[in-house]
Each structure stands twice: as structure tokens, then as C-alpha cells.
Design a protein around this motif. Structure first.
Motif: not given
Length: 571
Positions: A172-201
Motif C-alpha cells: 500500500t505504501l509503494r502504491s501511494a509512493r509510485e502515484a506521487g505521494a512524497r510524505t508517507l505517514v505510518l499510523c497507529d490508528t488503534n493506539g495499541g502498538t508497544l514501542t519496541n514493536e513499533l520501532v522494529g516495524i
């Protein structure tokens, strides 16, 4: 590969802040902003130096359409305004999709579009296939970019989507980038990701996508929610991992448990990291406290006293050991200098404090303790009174009166001889409250009565009626808050109560308290303290206008005093 894609060059590219208070923040429960409110906040954020302001979702409601219409007539000093919306509907083309057309019609330099990263949402919420969702992302991004807008792509539910199907989330990120998006934002929409897990991703995403042959340069962003109390920590950790675009809301306003708190993120990045910031230097950093509190006021919310950096208690010291140390070395119990963010340190007077707290707080309020009551004796007295139910940390006017009453030459401006309060309701008629008060001033006793919409209001009116004949200046005093705290709940309806009353006279605000097993008696003490404080503190100002009213109490001929503001119709 560009510096935007690199995680090993933390200070090469500035970290850009993107404020979404006016959109994501307004999704918080009990937050409703009028059009005028949104324009005021937008102006404040722009004047502060915020580089990006997300104004709303023009495809969702008429108010946001009007906001962007009004915004086009404004001159923006620093901010680039962003309109927010979703990818096209699966049954529409980009050109015919109403949401995308409203985004273009908003005429903002920036457009932010969110798309689905989690197959759960793609198939079960949107009812689309995985391939259709990729087309929806690409078509929508391309449609906006081709019309000359800067495009920010928010990958909604990215971390949940990554854990469910890593390859699809990356696609999905590649699709947005190839279409012209130049800022890609990773959203933790449900707010439940632990910090070490988020950093790894985050590490995996940056490593994987920058390795794509011929990949165009992008800036990576983070958007976190606070459902696990990690939104600020996750945003900071993401920046340390290479993220250079941070989305957040002022005071952490937002849906459910809120968003990442922009105030804390800004303070952390500006004061505790080597990163360059946009706004430069963190904006007007000494204005951060004022910005936080002003936006809370516009949103009709009480500022959070315990909020880091800007809360009233953020640099308050209550413990005796802390107070003694701060008296010697202020930074001994403070992680930054409070003035750096426009806040101030404060020593709290309470049973937990020592004589250093008491002495310094008295001096901060303009009182030099002398032989009449030394700091140690005053501290011991406070401990005794708080054991009986008082609480000076929430009522500093009562603390000042305590000092004054133990100084040589003190004479009270009045004495409440006695009072009676009657509450009456008969045959389903409207409740009626009546209070009678006998007050002594300079040897003269005046007996008055007044009605009110509740017992405290009636008592307040009767006191004012009696004292107003001697001290006309109290007409300017109004009560704006009334709080009751049950101290010993095990005693049920016989419990001791503490009443705190907040008052103002147009130039200052103060708090007084009373404690008793009878709530009316506790209220009477707090009311009397409030009026005594007003008479004492207002003497200098009122003396210049009419010296005879305050220096020597004198009965004056006057009409009936105006009805005082209600404290609470149920009290």
C-alpha cells in the motif's frame, strides 16, 4: 537514496511538525468547535510557527467547507494548510468521487489522504478486494498530485495491517509512493502498538522501501494514538528511528484516549534532542504554555493541571524534602527551567510540605514571615488544620488569610455573628431558599436576609447585602466555581465535607475553602474568606477611587445591591 530515507543521519533533515488539532483533535468526546473557534485556533497555530495545519475534512460536513472558504481570505505567516479526506470509493473513479472533488475545491496547498493498510478493513469494512484497494490508493493520490497539491499519504492502521500481512501493508505504501505521494505517514490508528514493536516495524519499512530500485525520495511520518499511553513515547522513538514528519494534536485531544500530545512532543524535541525542528527552534517555545491553555479555553475544556511542560502542577513541589531542595537549587527537582516553555515553578503548601515550602510560598505571595508566626510554627499549624479537613494547596487565598490572621495588628474587616438558612419546597412548587445573616463591622451590627436559588446562593446574597453597605467594592466579586469534596466517606451523610469556592473581581482570581460536617457551614466559611480576601486585596485599588469606603468602614446610603451570580441552583 536521500537523507529523508535514512535512519542513520538524525540531524541531517529537520523534523517537521504537522498539527491535526482541528481535524483529529475535534473527534475527541466533548470537543466541539464552532467555525469561529477553528479560525481562531488556526491563527494561533500559524502565529506560533506551526508549519502544517490540518484544517478539517471538507467532504464530511458543511462547517469544514466554510472553514476552508474563510481560510482562503487569510494571510498565513508560516503554515501550509491541509485538507483531509479518504481515498475514492471503490465504485467511483477519482474524477467522479465527491470526497476527492471537495478536497480539490478546498484549494489548500496540501492535501492529506488516508488509505487502508489492513486487509481486515479492506475486505470487511470497505467490501473491496486487495487489488481494488491498491488501485483506490494510486488513483486518489495521482488525482490530487496532478492538480498541483502537495500530497501527504496517511497509511491508516498501518501497524495492525503490517502484523496481519507485512507484504500487503508495504504494497500500500509503494502504491501511494509510485502515484506521487512524497510524505508517507505510518499510523497507529488503534493506539495499541508497544514501542519496541513499533520501532522494529519502522526500521523494516525504511530499510525495505528505500531498497526498491529507482524509488523516488520520500519523507517518512508517524501518527500515533494514545490508547496504550504510548503515543508520545512512540512518536519520539519513531523520530529516533528515522521518522522526520510527526503528526499530533495540541494537548493530545482526539478520539477515545486521544492523539499524541503535540505540546509534549514539541518540548521533548526542542529541549532534549539534537534534531533541527520545523518550526525552527520549536517555534515560540516560551509561548507553549499560553498556546496550550488558550486552545483549551477555546475548546471549553479545563486545562490539565498535570500535563507535562505546561500544566499548573508540572513544576509544583509539595513534599518537604523537595521544597527544601528547590529552595537551595531550583533545578534539583525539575527536568527543565519552567520559563523555557512559559511556565513557572510553584511550592505547594500542605501537610506534606515543610517550613521551606511554607516560607517560600509565603514570600512568593508577598508575605515576609516574622516573629509573629515563624515558618516552622506556620507549617505545624497547617498540618493540624489539614488533619481537620482543610486543604491549602487548592485554596491559596485562605493560606494568605491564615498568615494575615496571625500577624500583629490584624483586625478582621467583619465578623459573621450568626446565620440561618431555610430551604423550602411545598406541594411540588419550585424550591425556595432564604438566608438571614447578622454581621458586625466596626462595632455596628447589621441583620439582613436574602432569597436565592439554593442555600449557598441565598447565603452569598445575604452576606453581600450586609457587607455591601460597608464595602461597596464587593459588588465586583463574583463566584465562578464551587466544589465539594467528601473527606471521610465512611460516615455517609454525616461525613465531613470540604468546600472550595473560586472567585474573581475582574482583575484577579482566588480560591478559598471551608470544612465542616455541615455543608452549609463549610460553604459559609469559604464565602466569608472569599469576601474578606476581596476586601483586603482590593483595598489599594478601591482606596484610589473612594478611600472612605475601605480605610474606615462607613455605612453608605445605597440602593439594593444587584443580584449576585448564582453559585449552583442545586446547592
Amino acid at each position: 537514496m536521500t537523507t529523508s530515507d535514512r535512519a542513520d543521519t538524525p540531524s541531517v533533515v529537520p523534523v517537521t511538525l504537522y498539527d491535526t488539532t482541528l481535524r483529529d483533535g475535534t473527534q475527541g468526546e466533548n470537543i466541539t468547535l464552532s467555525l469561529a473557534d477553528k479560525l481562531r485556533i488556526a491563527r494561533m497555530l500559524d502565529e506560533y510557527g506551526m508549519p502544517y495545519i490540518e484544517g478539517g475534512w471538507p467532504g464530511s460536513n458543511p462547517k469544514d467547507i466554510e472553514f476552508f472558504k474563510a481560510a482562503r481570505t487569510m494571510t498565513w505567516q508560516t503554515a501550509r494548510l491541509a485538507a483531509f479526506g479518504s481515498t475514492r470509493h471503490r465504485s467511483n473513479t477519482a474524477a467522479t468521487d465527491p470526497n476527492l472533488r471537495e478536497l480539490v475545491a478546498a484549494e489548500t496547498p496540501v492535501v492529506t489522504i488516508f488509505g487502508k493498510s489492513w486487509l481486515l478493513h479492506v475486505t470487511e469494512v470497505l467490501g473491496a478486494t486487495a487489488a481494488e484497494n491498491l488501485d483506490m490508493i494510486a488513483d486518489s493520490v495521482r488525482f490530487i498530485v496532478e492538480r498541483g497539491h502537495e500530497l501527504v499519504y496517511d497509511a491508516e492502521h498501518f501497524f495492525d495491517g503490517y502484523l496481519a500481512d507485512r507484504d500487503y501493508a508495504l504494497s500500500t505504501l509503494r502504491s501511494a509512493r509510485e502515484a506521487g505521494a512524497r510524505t508517507l505517514v505510518l499510523c497507529d490508528t488503534n493506539g495499541g502498538t508497544l514501542t519496541n514493536e513499533l520501532v522494529g516495524i519502522v526500521d523494516d519499512v525504511l530499510t525495505s522501501l528505500r531498497a526498491d530500485p529507482g524509488a523516488p525520495p520520500v519523507t517518512w511520518g508517524i501518527h500515533t494514538h494514545n490508547d496504550a499511553e504510548l503515543a508520545v513515547a512512540n512518536s519520539m522513538a519513531a523520530v529516533a528511528a528515522g521518522i522526520r514528519h510527526v503528526q499530533a494534536t495540541i494537548n493530545g485531544y482526539g478520539e477515545r484516549c486521544g492523539n499524541a500530545n503535540m505540546v509534549s512532543i514539541l518540548g521533548n524535541l526542542a529541549l532534549k534532542t539534537p534534531h533541527e525542528l520545523v518550526p525552527a527552534g520549536g517555534g515560540s517555545l516560551p509561548g507553549l504554555t499560553e498556546l496550550s491553555r488558550s486552545i483549551a479555553e477555546i475548546a471549553n475544556l479545563n486545562p490539565n493541571d498535570y500535563q507535562p511542560y505546561v500544566g499548573r502542577s508540572a513544576f509544583a513541589h509539595k513534599g518537604g524534602v523537595h521544597g527544601a531542595a528547590v529552595a537551595k537549587v531550583e533545578r534539583s527537582y525539575q527536568h527543565i527551567e519552567p520559563s523555557a516553555v512559559g511556565n513557572a515553578g510553584r511550592l505547594v503548601v500542605s501537610e506534606l510540605g515543610g517550613k521551606a515550602n511554607t516560607r517560600i510560598r509565603a514570600e512568593q505571595l508577598g508575605h515576609q514571615l516574622d516573629g509573629d508566626l515563624d515558618p516552622g510554627a506556620l507549617s505545624r499549624l497547617i498540618k493540624e488544620l489539614e488533619a481537620d479537613g482543610l486543604a491549602f494547596e487548592g485554596a491559596e487565598a485562605s493560606f494568605e488569610l491564615l498568615i494575615r490572621r496571625h500577624q500583629a495588628g490584624y483586625e478582621p474587616p467583619f465578623r459573621v455573628v450568626d446565620f440561618t438558612v431555610i430551604v423550602d419546597q411545598r406541594d411540588g412548587h419550585e424550591l425556595r431558599a432564604e438566608a438571614t445573616v447578622k454581621v458586625e463591622v466596626a462595632g455596628e451590627v447589621l441583620h439582613t436576609a436574602a432569597d436565592g436559588n439554593g442555600p449557598v446562593n441565598a447565603l452569598d446574597a445575604a452576606l453581600r447585602k450586609a457587607l455591601g453597605a460597608f464595602y461597596p467594592g464587593i459588588d465586583a466579586v463574583h463566584l465562578f466555581d464551587y466544589k465539594v469534596r467528601i473527606i471521610d466517606g465512611a460516615s455517609a451523610t454525616g461525613a465531613r465535607t470540604r468546600v472550595i469556592i473560586d472567585s474573581a473581581d475582574g482583575t484577579r482570581e482566588w480560591s478559598t475553602m471551608g470544612s465542616d460536617t455541615n455543608i452549609i457551614a463549610a460553604s459559609a466559611i469559604a464565602l466569608a474568606d472569599s469576601l474578606e480576601y476581596a476586601i483586603w486585596k482590593g483595598a489599594a485599588e478601591l482606596r484610589r477611587r473612594d478611600e472612605r469606603h475601605f480605610t474606615t468602614p462607613t455605612r453608605t446610603r445605597r440602593g439594593s445591591p444587584s443580584k449576585p451570580p448564582a453559585v449552583n441552583p442545586e446547592r
